[in-house]
Write an enzyme that holds these catalytic residues in place. Structure first.
Site, PDB file in Angstrom:
ATOM      1  N   ASP A  82     -17.183 -23.778  -1.391  1.00 19.03           N
ATOM      2  CA  ASP A  82     -16.967 -23.070  -1.848  1.00 19.03           C
ATOM      3  C   ASP A  82     -15.963 -23.188  -0.225  1.00 19.03           C
ATOM      4  O   ASP A  82     -16.052 -22.233   0.778  1.00 19.03           O
ATOM      5  CB  ASP A  82     -18.063 -21.939  -2.028  1.00 19.03           C
ATOM      6  CG  ASP A  82     -17.908 -21.332  -3.385  1.00 19.03           C
ATOM      7  OD1 ASP A  82     -17.150 -21.865  -4.590  1.00 19.03           O
ATOM      8  OD2 ASP A  82     -18.773 -20.327  -3.324  1.00 19.03           O
ATOM      9  N   TYR A  85     -11.807 -19.508   0.388  1.00 17.39           N
ATOM     10  CA  TYR A  85     -11.230 -17.908  -0.658  1.00 17.39           C
ATOM     11  C   TYR A  85     -10.484 -17.455  -0.667  1.00 17.39           C
ATOM     12  O   TYR A  85      -9.823 -17.607   0.257  1.00 17.39           O
ATOM     13  CB  TYR A  85     -13.333 -17.311   0.325  1.00 17.39           C
ATOM     14  CG  TYR A  85     -13.621 -17.757   0.365  1.00 17.39           C
ATOM     15  CD1 TYR A  85     -14.702 -17.109  -1.264  1.00 17.39           C
ATOM     16  CD2 TYR A  85     -15.212 -18.460   0.636  1.00 17.39           C
ATOM     17  CE1 TYR A  85     -16.092 -17.720  -1.502  1.00 17.39           C
ATOM     18  CE2 TYR A  85     -16.161 -18.254   0.905  1.00 17.39           C
ATOM     19  CZ  TYR A  85     -17.276 -18.385  -0.563  1.00 17.39           C
ATOM     20  OH  TYR A  85     -18.357 -18.493  -0.960  1.00 17.39           O
ATOM     21  N   HIS A 223     -28.234 -16.117  -7.428  1.00 15.28           N
ATOM     22  CA  HIS A 223     -27.524 -16.762  -8.236  1.00 15.28           C
ATOM     23  C   HIS A 223     -28.992 -17.151  -9.217  1.00 15.28           C
ATOM     24  O   HIS A 223     -29.042 -17.919 -10.086  1.00 15.28           O
ATOM     25  CB  HIS A 223     -26.446 -17.653  -7.888  1.00 15.28           C
ATOM     26  CG  HIS A 223     -25.169 -17.238  -7.703  1.00 15.28           C
ATOM     27  ND1 HIS A 223     -24.248 -16.941  -8.575  1.00 15.28           N
ATOM     28  CD2 HIS A 223     -24.399 -17.128  -6.490  1.00 15.28           C
ATOM     29  CE1 HIS A 223     -23.365 -16.357  -7.858  1.00 15.28           C
ATOM     30  NE2 HIS A 223     -23.071 -16.998  -7.038  1.00 15.28           N
ATOM     31  N   ASP A 250     -25.556 -19.707  -3.072  1.00 16.92           N
ATOM     32  CA  ASP A 250     -26.302 -18.296  -2.575  1.00 16.92           C
ATOM     33  C   ASP A 250     -26.093 -18.445  -1.427  1.00 16.92           C
ATOM     34  O   ASP A 250     -25.914 -19.353  -0.429  1.00 16.92           O
ATOM     35  CB  ASP A 250     -27.359 -18.622  -2.742  1.00 16.92           C
ATOM     36  CG  ASP A 250     -27.727 -18.035  -3.800  1.00 16.92           C
ATOM     37  OD1 ASP A 250     -27.150 -17.093  -4.578  1.00 16.92           O
ATOM     38  OD2 ASP A 250     -28.827 -18.350  -4.811  1.00 16.92           O
TER      39      ASP A 250
END
Length: 332
Positions: A82, A85, A223, A250
């Site tokens: 990730d 974003y 999660h 997470d």
């Protein structure tokens, strides 16, 4: 126009300090050899879920990473995914790469190689852009492949695993579009990856075996456990004596011990936006540490010893764990 790091000579030396090769014919995973310092130690930082153009305390975490990185004299940085974003990069020329990476992690100690895996948010954009060698012309620190191995100074092998294609819900949800180029068919892709990982682990003679993926195997955060990894990946890690599994996903910091093996599950997904109070339960003896704020993690290795430290946005050590192989016990 391409923007290069100020420490151009440092970047030149970085490019010369590692090489990419293939493992034996039994596996198709690429291996990157990262040379060691003369002292025989290996030190690196781990951060995940960070790419928000400096917002949500990303810049503050980056500052502390630079400070701790200088103190430890780190060899490299591992990103657990990730990276950008909300929906990855739009292409190779997306300024989000500069605004969320190059312009944020500016400390001298962070001008080192960043070994990176993709997260689910990265797959919502142009996933191939993050994998493109073109980004290394913009910032030569950036090393991003789907799955690969870091042969770290013959002290450790770090197996970087592309976990997003394992998660079934991403293939059926309609809210987001995922870039599945070179992944489909999903069952074939994931099974081949597991076969390659198992072959590589079986051949490894490293003192420490570390596996890194974006998704958690064990987590009490938002999660929670990733059932597909519990069912398909965890048995392989146990069978081949993996020491550490590191992940993001997470937005927290946590440490959980496995109940059936020496594996330690370490979440470092707090590089920017954190989820305060989003916890599924902390009352079990396997849970060693949980923090739902921003921060990152450091790893220090010798051939016989590992030490893990978690830091908050002020650079304070929140949790420390170590293990010595020759002593065969932990200090918590």
């Amino acid at each position: 126009m391409a923007v290069f790091c100020k420490e151009s000579m440092v970047m030149f030396l970085l490019v010369a300090s590692f090489s990419i090769s293939y493992c034996s014919s039994a596996t198709r995973l690429k291996k990157i050899d990262h040379s060691a310092k003369d002292n025989g130690n290996l030190r690196f930082l781990v951060v995940g879920d960070w790419g928000r153009k400096g917002d949500y305390n990303q810049s503050v975490v980056a500052f502390q990473m630079g400070r701790i990185g200088e103190k430890l004299d780190i060899d490299f940085v591992v990103s657990t995914g990730d990276n950008f974003y909300t929906n990855g990069l739009t292409g190779e020329d997306d300024r989000n790469f500069l605004e969320s990476f190059s312009n944020v992690y500016k400390a001298k100690s962070l001008q080192t190689l960043w070994y990176t895996v993709l997260g689910n948010h990265d797959y919502r954009g142009d996933a191939l852009a993050q994998l493109s060698p073109y980004l290394r012309k913009i910032d030569s620190r950036w090393i991003c492949l789907r799955s690969f191995i870091i042969n770290a100074a013959e002290i450790a092998e770090i197996f970087m695993v592309d976990t997003t294609p394992f998660v079934k819900e991403y293939f059926v949800e309609t809210e987001h579009t995922y870039d599945w180029r070179n992944v489909m068919p999903q069952k074939t892709y994931t099974q081949n990856l597991l076969n390659d990982l198992e072959n590589a682990l079986s051949e490894s003679t490293a003192k420490w075996k570390i596996v890194v993926g974006h998704h958690a195997i064990r987590s009490v955060g938002h999660h929670g456990d990733t059932n597909e990894l519990v069912e398909r990946l965890l048995p392989i890690l146990r069978a081949y004596d993996v020491d550490l599994y590191m992940n993001g996903h997470d937005h927290c910091l946590e440490h959980i011990s496995d109940t059936e093996s020496p594996i330690q599950f370490l979440t470092s997904g707090a590089g920017s936006k954190a989820w305060r109070g989003d916890v599924k339960g902390l009352n079990n003896e396997e849970m060693k540490f949980f923090y739902d704020g921003q921060g990152f993690m450091s790893v220090q290795l010798t051939p016989t010893h590992v030490e893990i430290e978690f830091y908050d946005v002020f650079g304070k050590v929140l949790h420390r764990w170590s293990r010595s192989k020759h002593l065969l016990h932990s200090i918590i």
